[in-house]
Design a protein around this motif. Sequence first.
Motif: not given
Length: 62
Positions: A19-24, A26-28
């Motif tokens: 799920k890190a890919d999703i967070l990355l 969106i700018g996290m």
Amino acid sequence: MKFNKDTKIGEILEIAPEKADILLSIGMHCLGCPASQAETLAEACEVHGIDVEEVVEALNKE
């Protein structure tokens, strides 16, 4: 596990590291920062000006 606005960033990365890919995306980009590990999704979204409900939906969709 279903994620919600009170889920900590560290929990997300521990339970579902993919799920890190999703967070990355969106700018996290601070996922490796020790402080971010104890931050809730809502807190992180507030700091980054992102709608937490959209992030929760994206995390739970895949």
